[in-house]
Design a protein around this motif. Structure first.
Motif, PDB file in Angstrom:
ATOM      1  N   ASP A 226      -2.356  12.078  -0.395  1.00 25.78           N
ATOM      2  CA  ASP A 226      -1.280  12.999  -0.001  1.00 25.78           C
ATOM      3  C   ASP A 226      -1.203  13.005   1.521  1.00 25.78           C
ATOM      4  OD1 ASP A 226       0.323  15.205   0.678  1.00 25.78           O
ATOM      5  OD2 ASP A 226      -0.353  16.369  -1.059  1.00 25.78           O
ATOM      6  N   VAL A 227      -0.125  12.458   2.079  1.00 26.72           N
ATOM      7  CA  VAL A 227      -0.054  12.300   3.536  1.00 26.72           C
ATOM      8  C   VAL A 227       0.145  13.621   4.263  1.00 26.72           C
ATOM      9  CG1 VAL A 227       0.778   9.929   3.369  1.00 26.72           C
ATOM     10  CG2 VAL A 227       2.428  11.796   3.521  1.00 26.72           C
ATOM     11  N   VAL A 228       0.544  14.667   3.557  1.00 25.89           N
ATOM     12  CA  VAL A 228       0.604  15.984   4.191  1.00 25.89           C
ATOM     13  C   VAL A 228      -0.812  16.497   4.426  1.00 25.89           C
ATOM     14  CG1 VAL A 228       1.343  18.379   3.911  1.00 25.89           C
ATOM     15  CG2 VAL A 228       2.882  16.521   3.260  1.00 25.89           C
TER      16      VAL A 228
ATOM     17  N   ILE B   5       0.810  -1.218   0.000  1.00 24.16           N
ATOM     18  CA  ILE B   5       0.000   0.000   0.000  1.00 24.16           C
ATOM     19  C   ILE B   5       0.844   1.269   0.000  1.00 24.16           C
ATOM     20  CG2 ILE B   5      -2.007  -1.123   0.996  1.00 24.16           C
ATOM     21  CD1 ILE B   5       0.137   1.026   3.229  1.00 24.16           C
ATOM     22  N   ASP B   6       2.131   1.168   0.298  1.00 19.41           N
ATOM     23  CA  ASP B   6       2.977   2.356   0.417  1.00 19.41           C
ATOM     24  C   ASP B   6       3.083   3.136  -0.877  1.00 19.41           C
ATOM     25  OD1 ASP B   6       4.498  -0.302   0.178  1.00 19.41           O
ATOM     26  OD2 ASP B   6       5.903   1.109  -0.752  1.00 19.41           O
ATOM     27  N   GLN B   7       3.022   2.440  -2.030  1.00 20.53           N
ATOM     28  CA  GLN B   7       3.274   3.080  -3.319  1.00 20.53           C
ATOM     29  C   GLN B   7       2.190   4.059  -3.739  1.00 20.53           C
ATOM     30  OE1 GLN B   7       2.457   0.493  -6.821  1.00 20.53           O
ATOM     31  NE2 GLN B   7       2.176  -1.114  -5.296  1.00 20.53           N
ATOM     32  N   TYR B   8       1.047   4.073  -3.049  1.00 20.06           N
ATOM     33  CA  TYR B   8      -0.065   4.915  -3.460  1.00 20.06           C
ATOM     34  C   TYR B   8      -0.085   6.282  -2.774  1.00 20.06           C
ATOM     35  CZ  TYR B   8      -1.716   0.460  -5.279  1.00 20.06           C
ATOM     36  OH  TYR B   8      -1.812  -0.726  -5.966  1.00 20.06           O
ATOM     37  N   PHE B   9       0.782   6.488  -1.787  1.00 21.34           N
ATOM     38  CA  PHE B   9       0.692   7.686  -0.951  1.00 21.34           C
ATOM     39  C   PHE B   9       1.923   8.570  -1.114  1.00 21.34           C
ATOM     40  CE2 PHE B   9      -2.038   4.499   0.931  1.00 21.34           C
ATOM     41  CZ  PHE B   9      -3.216   5.211   1.070  1.00 21.34           C
ATOM     42  N   ALA B  10       1.670   9.852  -1.359  1.00 19.85           N
ATOM     43  CA  ALA B  10       2.723  10.811  -1.705  1.00 19.85           C
ATOM     44  C   ALA B  10       3.141  11.666  -0.515  1.00 19.85           C
ATOM     45  CB  ALA B  10       2.229  11.720  -2.831  1.00 19.85           C
ATOM     46  N   ASN B  11       4.350  12.193  -0.623  1.00 17.96           N
ATOM     47  CA  ASN B  11       4.865  13.305   0.193  1.00 17.96           C
ATOM     48  C   ASN B  11       5.235  12.940   1.623  1.00 17.96           C
ATOM     49  OD1 ASN B  11       4.762  15.160  -1.927  1.00 17.96           O
ATOM     50  ND2 ASN B  11       2.584  15.553  -1.557  1.00 17.96           N
ATOM     51  N   THR B  12       5.618  11.696   1.861  1.00 17.10           N
ATOM     52  CA  THR B  12       6.142  11.346   3.185  1.00 17.10           C
ATOM     53  C   THR B  12       7.352  12.199   3.529  1.00 17.10           C
ATOM     54  OG1 THR B  12       5.363   9.063   3.023  1.00 17.10           O
ATOM     55  CG2 THR B  12       7.160   9.484   4.558  1.00 17.10           C
ATOM     56  N   ALA B  13       8.189  12.480   2.557  1.00 15.77           N
ATOM     57  CA  ALA B  13       9.400  13.271   2.805  1.00 15.77           C
ATOM     58  C   ALA B  13       9.081  14.685   3.267  1.00 15.77           C
ATOM     59  CB  ALA B  13      10.260  13.319   1.547  1.00 15.77           C
ATOM     60  N   LYS B  14       7.868  15.152   3.040  1.00 19.84           N
ATOM     61  CA  LYS B  14       7.493  16.511   3.432  1.00 19.84           C
ATOM     62  C   LYS B  14       6.809  16.570   4.797  1.00 19.84           C
ATOM     63  CE  LYS B  14       6.909  18.107  -1.350  1.00 19.84           C
ATOM     64  NZ  LYS B  14       5.963  18.722  -2.321  1.00 19.84           N
ATOM     65  N   VAL B  15       6.601  15.426   5.424  1.00 19.36           N
ATOM     66  CA  VAL B  15       5.948  15.405   6.734  1.00 19.36           C
ATOM     67  C   VAL B  15       6.891  15.988   7.780  1.00 19.36           C
ATOM     68  CG1 VAL B  15       5.018  13.914   8.544  1.00 19.36           C
ATOM     69  CG2 VAL B  15       4.491  13.439   6.137  1.00 19.36           C
ATOM     70  N   LYS B  16       6.450  17.004   8.491  1.00 24.57           N
ATOM     71  CA  LYS B  16       7.309  17.706   9.450  1.00 24.57           C
ATOM     72  C   LYS B  16       7.355  17.028  10.816  1.00 24.57           C
ATOM     73  CE  LYS B  16       6.722  22.188   7.186  1.00 24.57           C
ATOM     74  NZ  LYS B  16       6.271  23.600   7.330  1.00 24.57           N
TER      75      LYS B  16
END
Length: 695
Positions: free
Chosen positions: A331-333, A290-301
């Motif tokens: 979008d996880v943000v 399921i990880d491949q469907y969700f964007a912007n983990t790198a932007k989570v503060k």
């Protein structure tokens, strides 16, 4: 047997870059998300080499029909051989495996044994629901796809219909349930622009994910099946279907979003890999990558939240399909907890097209490959599960409620609650032999030539009670991988399908591969994974103490160490290696009525196409004999095997999925020949003379 050439690709294990991107989000390229200090199964196995001498060709170790008083796997038969075993002792293959093995090949077709026939049951895009149009690749739409068979079929289940429904087809009708794991837009859409997909293409992708339920009808005199379109029981479940969240984590703060502030309703299911069929007539479906469907983990503060996401392999910014451009929930943000609503086991009632599928939180959240139940002696379901990623864990769930066998509505509702109440466990394997006899080649150790040991099931949570220090119960269920880390579970090599034999009760776990084995900074080679760069995988066999599925202790041994039979680092249950079909990368698991294990392979690394293999598991001289039953076309994976008396069903997944392939430049012409779209499909195989499979 001739020497086999190993063909390596540019991706780990040789898998095509296209498959890596679309199915699992390049899982082999990112660092394994398990950075815990827990013991690696290879190190465990490396210490287990002391107790018994290997029984070589003609004197092969068997598995007892029941566990010994200590729960150990026995090295000999527990009693007289069955009639099938007696035949095997006379030189015949085990009953159920008496067919001429298919030769390894690279043919762009489904190849079956001599004397067997086949047909396409249903293809991607064929209409299922009333009002759905016939497939037209140039006129695809989300509306049409919602009523058509989905893409990349995987798990399969065939269920009986009541007499009235079955007799509509002359008594030959059944209910087929199929998973649709993922979409490959490059092979779905002509002129697809991966940098700039359209909303319509994204919505077609959502509709092509999920599950299909379709009535199928048998052909008189053969094992052929055909779909019955637009039947009232037919159903599509997609990435936008409403699901209920049930069990102890339902309503958890970790599952709440702006669209679902109560944390009890989820839209859709994603990346359904394999599954299971319950004794009470429902189907289970594992949400995997399921990880491949969700964007912007790198932007989570929030550092803590980002670490939790990364433990589930979420990473980076933009996704491959770019669905986050069309729906904020990807979008996880914008929706921090939406990923937590995926990675569950889904339960579906295929007989009720109006029922809401349910996500069963009591079974934990991780990359579920499958979920196949068995019953305890007093009727409680036990579900075995693998977390399909490098260095992840084996789990089981033991229900606290007994199944009812009545046919009333009350009995049905009771059984639909069985997987919401019980205890979730994780496995820890231990050994009792000296270290130092594993050299990385995979050859049997010089000590006792046996791979075995003991294990325990560590409880993680029971209902609202956590057994993991520092974690609440809902945290255990939502962040099950972290709970396994804290519990000291044993790291495994991509545990995929895990299923109990309905004949012996032994449980078999397919561990597909782990090319990180022995790499710098990684765990060294070991007995269960006895080779550096383990690209061929292996099969673990274990026995619950006292043959009780609810037991807290078990014993284990390696059953198969896959690869080139001429490689000293392979092992086939002790069966002579010059008499087996070569097998690499075991994935899905199934059984026939004779107790034979059937293995579907995923991206085998011997230079040939993937296939389906039967393996004798019961006591007798044929134990460990591997016989190939079929192969699949260019670029395809064998999935969803289902073995019946007179029929074998397989899902042919992602045919033509080879680097550089597209609609305009196809790498396969299957199933409909030149000039047509390459389409995933379900295939039925049967004996032309109408006899039982393999007898």
């Amino acid at each position: 047997m001739r020497k086999l050439l190993t063909v390596l690709g540019s991706h780990p294990g040789g898998r095509s870059a296209m498959t890596c991107r679309y199915r699992c989000g390049d899982a082999c390229f990112h660092e394994a998300p398990n950075t815990s200090g827990n013991e690696y199964v290879g190190d465990v196995i490396a210490r287990v080499l002391s107790r018994r001498s290997v029984l070589r060709a003609g004197a092969v170790a068997g598995v007892a029909a029941a566990a010994t008083a200590t729960g150990a796997c026995s090295a000999g038969s527990a009693g007289a051989l069955s009639a099938g075993d007696a035949d095997a002792a006379k030189g015949k293959p085990a009953k159920g495996l008496r067919f001429t093995p298919v030769e390894p090949n690279t043919d762009d077709k489904v190849t079956v044994p001599e004397g067997y026939g086949q047909n396409i049951v249903i293809r991607w895009g064929e209409p299922i629901l009333r009002g759905a149009p016939d497939f037209d690749p140039k006129k695809q739409s989300a509306k049409a796809q919602k009523g058509q068979f989905g893409y990349n079929n995987d798990f399969l289940s065939l269920l009986p219909l009541d007499e009235k429904e079955a007799q509509e087809g002359g008594g030959k009708r059944q209910l087929l349930v199929a998973n649709h794991e993922y979409t490959d837009e490059n092979l779905m859409f002509a002129g697809y622009d991966a940098d700039d997909p359209t909303r319509e293409q994204a919505e077609i992708g959502w509709a092509a994910h999920g599950l299909s339920v379709v009535v199928v009808e048998g052909e008189k005199g053969t094992g052929a099946l055909k779909a019955v379109p637009r039947h009232r029981l037919n159903r599509r479940v997609t990435a936008t279907t409403a699901f209920e969240v049930t069990g102890p984590a339902a309503g958890s703060k970790w599952l709440r979003t702006s669209e679902d502030p109560e944390g009890r309703k989820v839209l859709g299911t994603l990346n359904n890999c394999s599954g299971g069929t319950t004794p009470w007539g429902t189907t289970l479906h594992g949400e995997e990558n399921i990880d491949q469907y969700f964007a912007n983990t790198a932007k989570v503060k929030d550092d803590e939240h980002r670490k939790r996401l990364e433990r589930y392999a979420l990473k980076g910014t933009e996704t491959e399909r770019k669905w986050e451009r069309f729906d904020d929930r990807f979008d996880v943000v914008k929706e921090p907890y939406e990923p937590h609503r995926f990675g569950w086991v889904v339960e579906l009632d295929p007989y009720d097209p109006e029922s809401a599928p349910r996500k069963r939180t009591a079974l934990g959240r991780f990359k579920h490959e499958a979920a196949q139940p068995r019953l305890t002696g007093d009727g409680r379901p036990v579900v075995y599960m693998g977390d399909d990623e490098r260095f992840e864990y084996l789990y089981k769930f033991v229900s606290s409620k007994r199944m009812r066998r009545g046919g009333s509505r009350a009995d049905h509702e009771h059984n639909m609650s069985l997987l919401d109440h019980g205890t979730l466990y994780v496995a820890k394997l231990t050994g009792d032999s000296p270290e130092g006899e594993i050299d990385g080649s995979g050859e049997l150790p010089a000590g006792d030539h046996e791979f075995d040991g003991r294990g325990e099931w560590i409880p993680l949570a029971t209902g609202d009670e956590s057994h993991v220090e520092g974690m609440t119960a809902d945290e255990v269920y939502v962040f099950t991988r972290i709970a396994g880390d804290k519990a000291g579970a044993t790291k495994m090599d991509r545990p995929e399908d895990v299923e109990p034999s309905p004949r012996t009760g032994r449980v078999y776990a397919a561990l597909t591969n782990n090319t990180d084995r022995g790499a710098a900074g990684k765990a060294r080679p070991d007995e269960a994974n006895p080779r550096k760069n383990n690209k061929h995988g292996h099969v673990l066999e274990f026995a619950e103490h006292g043959d009780d599925p609810a037991a807290r202790r078990f014993t284990w041994r390696l059953f198969l160490v896959c690869g080139d039979p001429e490689d000293p680092g392979t092992y086939f249950g002790g069966f002579p290696k010059d008499q087996v079909s070569p097998i690499s990368c075991p994935d899905n698991v199934a059984f026939d009525d004779y107790g034979n294990l059937w293995l579907a392979t995923d991206d085998g690394q011997l230079g040939f196409h993937d296939g389906l293999f039967g393996v004798a598991t019961t006591a007798g001289s044929r134990r460990g004999e591997v016989r190939q039953f079929l192969t699949v076309p260019n670029g395809a994976e064998t999935c969803g095997p289902l073995i019946q008396d007179r029929r074998v069903l397989v899902s042919v997944q992602h045919p033509g999925e080879i680097d550089g392939a597209s609609v305009e430049e196809p790498a396969s012409q299957w199933p409909d020949g030149p000039g047509s779209y390459v389409r995933p499909a379900v295939v039925s195989v049967w004996r032309k003379d109408g006899g039982d499979i393999g007898v």
